[in-house]
Design a protein around this motif. Structure first.
Motif, PDB file in Angstrom:
ATOM      1  N   MET A   1       0.853  -1.172   0.000  1.00  0.00           N
ATOM      2  CA  MET A   1       0.000   0.000   0.000  1.00  0.00           C
ATOM      3  C   MET A   1       0.899   1.236   0.000  1.00  0.00           C
ATOM      4  SD  MET A   1      -3.338  -1.156   0.537  1.00  0.00           S
ATOM      5  CE  MET A   1      -4.157   0.265   1.158  1.00  0.00           C
ATOM      6  N   GLY A   2       0.742   2.033  -0.984  1.00  0.00           N
ATOM      7  CA  GLY A   2       1.537   3.243  -1.079  1.00  0.00           C
ATOM      8  C   GLY A   2       0.665   4.418  -1.444  1.00  0.00           C
ATOM      9  N   SER A   3       1.294   5.406  -2.015  1.00  0.00           N
ATOM     10  CA  SER A   3       0.545   6.583  -2.425  1.00  0.00           C
ATOM     11  C   SER A   3      -0.168   6.313  -3.745  1.00  0.00           C
ATOM     12  CB  SER A   3       1.486   7.775  -2.568  1.00  0.00           C
ATOM     13  OG  SER A   3       2.428   7.502  -3.594  1.00  0.00           O
ATOM     14  N   PHE A   4      -1.069   7.201  -4.080  1.00  0.00           N
ATOM     15  CA  PHE A   4      -1.823   7.054  -5.322  1.00  0.00           C
ATOM     16  C   PHE A   4      -0.937   7.362  -6.512  1.00  0.00           C
ATOM     17  CE2 PHE A   4      -5.344   8.159  -2.384  1.00  0.00           C
ATOM     18  CZ  PHE A   4      -6.081   6.995  -2.563  1.00  0.00           C
ATOM     19  N   GLY A   5      -1.098   6.584  -7.569  1.00  0.00           N
ATOM     20  CA  GLY A   5      -0.392   6.832  -8.808  1.00  0.00           C
ATOM     21  C   GLY A   5      -1.253   7.671  -9.735  1.00  0.00           C
ATOM     22  N   GLY A   6      -0.722   7.960 -10.896  1.00  0.00           N
ATOM     23  CA  GLY A   6      -1.431   8.785 -11.874  1.00  0.00           C
ATOM     24  C   GLY A   6      -2.728   8.159 -12.351  1.00  0.00           C
ATOM     25  N   ILE A   9      -5.535   8.340  -9.613  1.00  0.00           N
ATOM     26  CA  ILE A   9      -6.083   9.694  -9.487  1.00  0.00           C
ATOM     27  C   ILE A   9      -7.005   9.998 -10.661  1.00  0.00           C
ATOM     28  CG2 ILE A   9      -5.477  12.153  -9.494  1.00  0.00           C
ATOM     29  CD1 ILE A   9      -2.969  11.381  -7.908  1.00  0.00           C
ATOM     30  N   LEU A  10      -6.625   9.584 -11.856  1.00  0.00           N
ATOM     31  CA  LEU A  10      -7.458   9.793 -13.041  1.00  0.00           C
ATOM     32  C   LEU A  10      -8.798   9.063 -12.909  1.00  0.00           C
ATOM     33  CD1 LEU A  10      -7.690  10.962 -15.907  1.00  0.00           C
ATOM     34  CD2 LEU A  10      -6.687   8.841 -16.734  1.00  0.00           C
ATOM     35  N   ILE A  11      -8.768   7.838 -12.445  1.00  0.00           N
ATOM     36  CA  ILE A  11      -9.999   7.063 -12.267  1.00  0.00           C
ATOM     37  C   ILE A  11     -10.894   7.705 -11.213  1.00  0.00           C
ATOM     38  CG2 ILE A  11     -10.913   4.850 -11.451  1.00  0.00           C
ATOM     39  CD1 ILE A  11      -8.470   3.541 -12.823  1.00  0.00           C
ATOM     40  N   ILE A  12     -10.318   8.150 -10.113  1.00  0.00           N
ATOM     41  CA  ILE A  12     -11.099   8.816  -9.063  1.00  0.00           C
ATOM     42  C   ILE A  12     -11.713  10.105  -9.603  1.00  0.00           C
ATOM     43  CG2 ILE A  12     -10.930  10.018  -6.844  1.00  0.00           C
ATOM     44  CD1 ILE A  12      -8.813   7.881  -6.077  1.00  0.00           C
TER      45      ILE A  12
END
Length: 72
Positions: A1-6, A9-12
């Motif tokens: 589990m890490g930070s959000f990738g590109g 973020i696009l999907i969200i």
């Protein structure tokens, strides 16, 4: 589990766009900004009151000590 990738973020972002619609997003952002502004204002007021209380407590503490020293 890490930070959000590109891609995440696009999907969200697309999900938010589909869920709320393009017209409501500026309204939501404005409301969020106002809420953050009010929260920051309230937290600054609380900090200010705490600092004033500490100064008053310190001042009254030194006055009490001076009175005790005068009695002796």
């Amino acid at each position: 589990m890490g930070s959000f990738g590109g891609m995440e973020i696009l999907i969200i972002g697309l999900a938010i766009l589909l869920f709320f619609g393009a017209k409501r997003i500026p309204e939501l952002a404005r409301g969020l900004g106002q809420g953050m502004k009010e929260f920051k204002k309230a937290s600054n007021e609380i900090k200010k009151e705490l600092e004033e209380g500490q100064k008053e407590g310190f001042d009254s503490g030194t006055k009490s000590e001076e009175k005790e020293q005068q009695k002796q």
